[in-house]
Design an enzyme around this catalytic site. Structure first.
Site, PDB file in Angstrom:
ATOM      1  N   SER A 128       0.984  -0.907  -0.011  1.00 61.73           N
ATOM      2  CA  SER A 128      -0.010  -0.222   0.014  1.00 61.73           C
ATOM      3  C   SER A 128       1.049   0.905  -0.324  1.00 61.73           C
ATOM      4  CB  SER A 128      -0.703  -0.252   1.298  1.00 61.73           C
ATOM      5  OG  SER A 128      -1.487   0.979   1.288  1.00 61.73           O
ATOM      6  N   TYR A 142      -5.525   8.093  -6.330  1.00 63.29           N
ATOM      7  CA  TYR A 142      -4.662   6.944  -6.013  1.00 63.29           C
ATOM      8  C   TYR A 142      -4.609   6.530  -4.438  1.00 63.29           C
ATOM      9  CZ  TYR A 142       0.413   5.457  -4.597  1.00 63.29           C
ATOM     10  OH  TYR A 142       1.129   4.710  -3.764  1.00 63.29           O
ATOM     11  N   LYS A 146      -5.617   2.920  -2.682  1.00 60.30           N
ATOM     12  CA  LYS A 146      -5.184   2.154  -1.073  1.00 60.30           C
ATOM     13  C   LYS A 146      -5.919   2.331   0.035  1.00 60.30           C
ATOM     14  CE  LYS A 146      -1.164   1.765  -3.706  1.00 60.30           C
ATOM     15  NZ  LYS A 146      -0.228   0.750  -3.851  1.00 60.30           N
TER      16      LYS A 146
END
Length: 274
Positions: A128, A142, A146
Site C-alpha cells: 500500500s 491514488y 490504496k
C-alpha cells in the site's frame, strides 16, 4: 510478485533471489526482467502480466504453481499513479486506477487462496502506501485505490487466518523511485487548481533524485523480515517518515472524533487546537 521491472518491486525481487529463494517476477513486459533472470539463473522466472487482464492473472498463478510447486508468498506490488484534483479526474481514469490498485490485487489473492489453503498456509503481502492512511491533494484517485486495498486486506486477514494464511499490508513512505516522474496527469486539467496543486506536483516529480528519501533496498529488507517473522501486525509502515506520517494521521483522527462527539452532543469536548 507483481510490478518487478523497477523501483521497490525490482529491489524486492533481487533481494528474494539473493536470499536463495525462487520468485516469479512479473511486469507488463517481460523483457525488463531478462537481466534479473540472467543474474539469478533458475531462481527468477520472468513473466509478462497485464494486471487488467483476468486471463493474464490466472496464467501467472498457474506459472508459479508449475515452476515453484505452489505459492508460498504473493506480493501485490504493482502500482500506477495519476495526478489530478477530484474534479479533474474522469470516470475512465478513476476506473483505471482502481483496476490496478484494488481490483487486480483482489483478483490475484482470490486466485492464490485455494492454492495456499491446499498447502496448509501462505502469506499475502499487499504493498500500500502512507496514502492508504491519509490523503494528499492531487492524489485522490491514488489514495482511493490504496484505501480500498487496505480495507480488503483487513477483511482478508480475518477470513484467511483459520487456514494458516497471513496477510500483511506494507505502507511505504517516501522512496527514491521513478514513481513521481512517471506519474500521469489527468486529461481534464482545470486552471483553478494549478496554484494549489503545484507544491505537491513538484515534490512528486523530484522523488527519484531526492537523496533524503528512503532507498528501495530498505523496503526489500523490511519485507523479507516481515515474511520471515511468521507473525506480526497486519499493517506495517516502511521508513521513519512513514511512521511519523501515520502517527500524525492517527492523532488527527482522534481529534476529529472528539470534535464529532462534541458536535453530536455526546458530552466529550473537542481538544484545543495545537
Amino acid at each position: 510478485m507483481t510490478g518487478c521491472s523497477s523501483g521497490l518491486g525490482l529491489a524486492l525481487a533481487r533481494a528474494v533471489a539473493a536470499a536463495g529463494d525462487r520468485v516469479v517476477a512479473t511486469s507488463r513486459g517481460a523483457s525488463p526482467l531478462d537481466a534479473l533472470a540472467a543474474e539469478f539463473p533458475g531462481q527468477v522466472v520472468p513473466a509478462r502480466l497485464e494486471l487488467r487482464s483476468a486471463a493474464d492473472c490466472a496464467a501467472a498463478v498457474e506459472l508459479a504453481r508449475e515452476h515453484l510447486g505452489g505459492v508460498d508468498v504473493l506480493v501485490n506490488n504493482a502500482g500506477v499513479g495519476l495526478f489530478g484534483a477530484v474534479e479533474e479526474v474522469s470516470d475512465e481514469e478513476l476506473r483505471d486506477q482502481l483496476e490496478v490498485l484494488a481490483v487486480a490485487p483482489w483478483r490475484l489473492s482470490r486466485l492464490v487462496l485455494p492454492v495456499m489453503r491446499a498447502q496448509g498456509g501462505g502469506h499475502v503481502v499487499n504493498v500500500s502506501s502512507v496514502g492508504g492512511r491519509m490523503a494528499f491533494p492531487g492524489l485522490g484517485a491514488y489514495v482511493a485505490g490504496k484505501f480500498a486495498l487496505e480495507g480488503m486486506s483487513l477483511a482478508l486477514a480475518a477470513e484467511a487466518a483459520p487456514f494458516g494464511v497471513r496477510v500483511t499490508v506494507v505502507e511505504p513512505g517516501g522512496f527514491a523511485t521513478s514513481y513521481g516522474s512517471s506519474l500521469a496527469e489527468a486529461a481534464g486539467r482545470l486552471p483553478e487548481y494549478g496554484e494549489a496543486l503545484a507544491p505537491m506536483r513538484a515534490a512528486l516529480r523530484g522523488m527519484a533524485g531526492d537523496a533524503e528519501l528512503n532507498r528501495p533496498e530498505a523496503f526489500a529488507e523490511l519485507v523479507l523480515r516481515v515474511v520471515a517473522a511468521g507473525a506480526g501486525p497486519v499493517r506495517v509502515p516502511v521508513g521513519p517518515d512513514a511512521y511519523a506520517m501515520v502517527e500524525a494521521a492517527l492523532a488527527g483522527e482522534a481529534a476529529e472524533l472528539a470534535a464529532a462527539r462534541a458536535l453530536a452532543g455526546e458530552g466529550v469536548a473537542a481538544p484545543d487546537p495545537v
